[in-house]
Design an enzyme around this catalytic site. Structure first.
Site, PDB file in Angstrom:
ATOM      1  CB  SER A   7     -18.818 -11.231  -4.114  1.00  9.40           C
ATOM      2  OG  SER A   7     -17.551 -11.475  -3.559  1.00  9.40           O
ATOM      3  CG  ASP A  52     -18.041 -19.024  -2.041  1.00 10.91           C
ATOM      4  OD1 ASP A  52     -16.910 -18.879  -2.547  1.00 10.91           O
ATOM      5  OD2 ASP A  52     -18.833 -18.092  -1.867  1.00 10.91           O
ATOM      6  CG  HIS A  93     -17.512 -16.343  -5.111  1.00 10.27           C
ATOM      7  ND1 HIS A  93     -18.023 -16.072  -3.855  1.00 10.27           N
ATOM      8  CD2 HIS A  93     -17.240 -15.123  -5.658  1.00 10.27           C
ATOM      9  CE1 HIS A  93     -18.050 -14.769  -3.653  1.00 10.27           C
ATOM     10  NE2 HIS A  93     -17.580 -14.167  -4.728  1.00 10.27           N
TER      11      HIS A  93
END
Length: 797
Positions: free
Chosen positions: A665, A738, A772
């Site tokens: 991330s 995601d 994610h």
């Protein structure tokens, strides 16, 4: 040299620009065994602390399970067949023990194959309830703890993805969301459009972040109404069932402390294609448990015009909640600055109390100079109310008299970044309504549970606190050499409480302690799930960057490694964080005594493969006073990384010519930037990142300014802008589904194309159906295979 080059190229399945039809791969036995190590059960305690429940956690789901049909509408993801959340944690077994004698409860009548979610204790602790998941429906079950008998609560399909059920106070019954019966099927989505989709703004500011899974067309609106609608029923297990509300878009139901009323949030049209469901127009009303409407509390419009900024809120009333220490009083908050943090205002929020029967106007409880940040109720004369402000990281706690007999008193006033001076949070206990309220002693003292952050790391503690005099006394503290923190207090009079205890070599377990006693009773005996990691070396290290700011990291070295063997290829794993104070940025975070546990995304797998790993490497980005942290993001980031490498090399354990950097991330964003703006690393691994900040123009991470307010910052911080300078190999991995705001898979796709267009070395891996965070066993094993292969090619040799 020719033989070596041939060997390296042979490790790469293909070269060039062609896509690879690659089946799921599995890493070697070492990485696979670590990844698939069994998980310990989760421990829960009943509200009255008389029972403990062990919920068995399965391994990772299969890619087949993860890839089942899923609807993605209005910011929600759910299973259209069983009306449950499509990516929730499912438990596959349960064990219940009495706290008296630790005797197990024999349970009969359970479903043959348990797939449990939404586990609840009744307020009295006499029952537990849970949702049993099937492919085509959800069922509500309960267990009578006095007999151990399990049964279905109602012979209807439960509606689960917006909240399945709650218990009413006093065990009066369950309020359950059910899938409507007898309605017509949803019309098939027409492949031929009937017209364009049009959105229009008439001169009003409506900034919004980059939300995903939004409604996109009229057919989506119909589908959302169909799947999100539910009926509300009252179920008294084993006795009666009664419909309270016909099918509508209910998103929240909560019961009053005395169990006589329900507060219901209901969505209505018009929907939006720019914001998720929780910003749609809605009404909030109170009804009696017999189904009669008592009062419409608020009729709220579409929230698509909330100002920009982290302290921005809607200008209408918000935070409708029951007061925990009163029979039927509602607390809510109203912005006094129209919700706009950029407007100058002496007071930001007003907190109100609205008493049954909600006919007289609500009474003002307190006006706050900062933004409301929560309230913890105590009794008729005591409560704690919190406020905060993002720009200067201010946080403040007041002691409040809800009766109004005395003025609010500031108890704590500090920076939210200052962990060393965090006094902790109040411990709570059940009141007569079965609600958690502040536990006050006979002399009016309360107990605070704190992380115990210090220059030596976290040593959690419980302290007794007098809110009148401000005096504090530590009554229990984690002993040196361990990391142990309190979970719940069982009996305040006896001073008994449960902790979670571990050290470097001891797997975490639950313990029962009593104040004043040095001994503790182990409630669990979870074995070490990672025998392959036994003997690895872990050090907590401190070092400084060029401006003398102190940094920290966890340094891991392989089992049996000695410096005489020479420095090691090293993987640095990190995540940048912004600060408004250099002193607070330098504070130590975490504990050096924590057991080494692996999750799917951990970099510690590679300690078992002979690498040195620098985990949790400090990457502070500081902007003090009027300066913003991101104005100097890049030089600070590179300085942080250089300091970690230099310190590791000075110890003789890090080969500074063979260092890789990685992150997930915002850590992936960091990785790409470090490769673009330094030559410190041989390679990088970036998972699920965002690389072009102009695609998140209304703010990102801790950046409040918009692209138009700080265009140079957005450009300079975007590694996409400098893709031509990424001249070290980079592995990018991204979940195809995601749904994290800002990290669209498009971010990785475009950076990969930019690097490829400039002749760089890059590999882009898309994991089907993954969000994610990655979930499926096949995906996680393949990710490990990709990372291990990449490090073997570009770092180890």
């Amino acid at each position: 040299m020719k033989k070596l080059l041939f060997f390296v190229l042979a490790l790469i399945p293909s070269i060039g620009n062609a896509q690879q039809d690659l089946r799921y791969q599995s890493p070697d036995d070492t990485l696979k065994a670590l990844a698939l190590a069994p998980l310990p059960p989760q421990l829960l305690f009943s509200l009255d602390n008389q029972w403990m429940v062990f919920l068995q956690r399965p391994g990772y789901p299969s890619i087949e399970d993860l890839s089942k049909p899923e609807k993605r509408l209005a910011g929600l993801r759910f299973d259209p067949k069983n009306f449950g959340s499509s990516r929730q944690l499912i438990y596959t077994g349960l064990e219940i023990k009495s706290m008296k004698g630790r005797k197990g409860l024999a349970i009969s009548g359970l479903p043959e194959r348990l797939k449990i979610s939404d586990f609840r204790f009744s307020p009295s602790g006499k029952y537990v309830s849970f949702v049993q998941n099937y492919p085509d429906k959800l069922e509500l079950w309960f267990i009578d703890l006095s007999t151990g008998k399990a049964a279905k609560a109602i012979d209807r399909a439960v509606h689960g993805f917006l909240g399945s059920h709650i218990w009413l106070s006093g065990d009066q019954g369950l309020v359950v969301s059910l899938v409507p019966q007898g309605r017509t099927d949803l019309p098939a989505d027409q492949s031929t459009p009937t017209g364009p989709t049009v959105d229009e703004n008439l001169g009003k500011k409506a900034p919004s972040r980059t939300y995903q899974d939004l409604l996109k067309k009229p057919a989506d609106e119909l589908a959302f109404e169909y799947y999100a609608s539910s009926e509300i029923w009252l179920v008294v297990p084993g006795k009666s069932t009664k419909k309270l509300k016909d099918a509508e878009l209910y998103t929240d139901v909560s019961g009053s402390p005395d169990g006589r009323f329900l507060m219901i949030e209901q969505l209505k049209r018009p929907f939006s294609y720019l914001v998720p469901f929780n910003r749609f127009p809605r009404t909030i009303s109170v009804m009696a448990v017999d189904g009669s409407l008592q009062k419409t509390l608020a009729d709220l419009p579409l929230q698509d015009q909330i100002p920009n900024g982290f302290n921005a809120v809607e200008k209408e009333a918000r935070y409708f909640n029951w007061r925990a220490d009163a029979p039927a009083t509602i607390c809510y908050v109203q912005a006094m600055d129209e919700g706009d943090p950029k407007k100058k205002a002496d007071k930001r929020d007003a907190v109100y109390l609205w008493q049954e029967p909600w006919q007289a106007p609500a009474k003002l409880l307190m006006e706050l100079p900062l933004r409301f940040a929560g309230i913890t109720w105590g009794d008729e004369k005591r409560a704690l109310i919190n406020e905060s402000w993002w720009a200067d990281r201010k946080t403040r706690t007041y002691l409040l008299d809800p009766s109004g007999a005395s003025k609010p008193k500031v108890l704590f006033d500090r920076s939210s970044e200052d962990r060393y001076n965090d006094p902790g949070s109040p411990l709570t206990k059940l009141n007569s309504f079965g609600r958690n309220v502040i536990a006050f002693g006979k002399k009016g003292n309360m107990w605070l549970s704190a992380s115990g952050a210090s220059a030596e790391g976290d040593y959690p503690f419980i302290q007794e606190f007098d809110p009148v005099s401000g005096k504090k006394k530590v009554v229990w503290k984690c002993e040196p050499g361990w990391y142990e923190y309190p979970l719940t207090v069982l009996d305040f009079d006896k001073g008994s409480f449960v902790t979670f205890r571990q050290n470097k070599t001891t797997n975490p377990n639950y313990y029962l302690r009593t104040l004043g006693s040095k001994t503790a009773e182990a409630l669990t005996q979870n074995p070490n799930p990672y025998p392959l990691l036994e003997g690895i070396q872990k050090q907590f290290v401190k070092y400084r960057r060029s401006d003398s700011l102190e940094l920290t990291a966890d340094l891991y070295l392989p089992k049996g490694y000695e410096k005489s063997q020479g420095p090691l290829p090293t993987l640095i794993w990190a995540y940048p964080r912004e600060f408004k104070s250099a002193d607070h940025a330098a504070q130590v975070r975490g504990s050096m005594h924590m057991f080494t546990r692996l999750n799917w995304g951990s970099p510690l797998f590679w300690v078992a493969k002979g690498y040195a790993v620098i985990d949790n490497a400090s990457m502070p980005i500081v902007g003090e006073g009027s300066k913003e942290p991101n104005d100097t993001f890049l030089p600070q980031l590179v300085d942080n990384a250089r300091a970690a490498i230099q310190y590791g090399a000075s110890l003789g354990v890090v080969d500074s010519t063979r260092v890789a950097v990685g992150g997930h991330s915002y850590g992936a964003f960091m990785t790409a930037n470090l490769l673009a703006h330094s030559d410190l690393f041989k390679t990088g691994i970036a998972r699920s990142g965002a690389y072009n900040r102009t695609l998140t123009p209304f703010g990102f991470q801790s950046e409040e300014r918009t692209y138009w307010e700080a265009p140079e910052v957005y450009f300079q911080m975007s590694p996409f802008s400098f893709a031509n300078k990424i001249n070290e190999p980079i592995l990018m991995i991204h979940g195809e589904a995601d749904n994290n705001p800002g990290t669209f898979p498009l971010q990785s796709e475009r950076l990969y194309n930019a690097i490829k267009g400039h002749g760089g070395t890059a590999r882009y891996v898309v994991l089907p159906s993954e969000s994610h965070g990655y979930a499926a066993e096949e995906s996680i094993l393949h990710m490990l295979w990709e990372m291990d292969r990449w490090l073997s090619i570009y770092l180890k040799k």
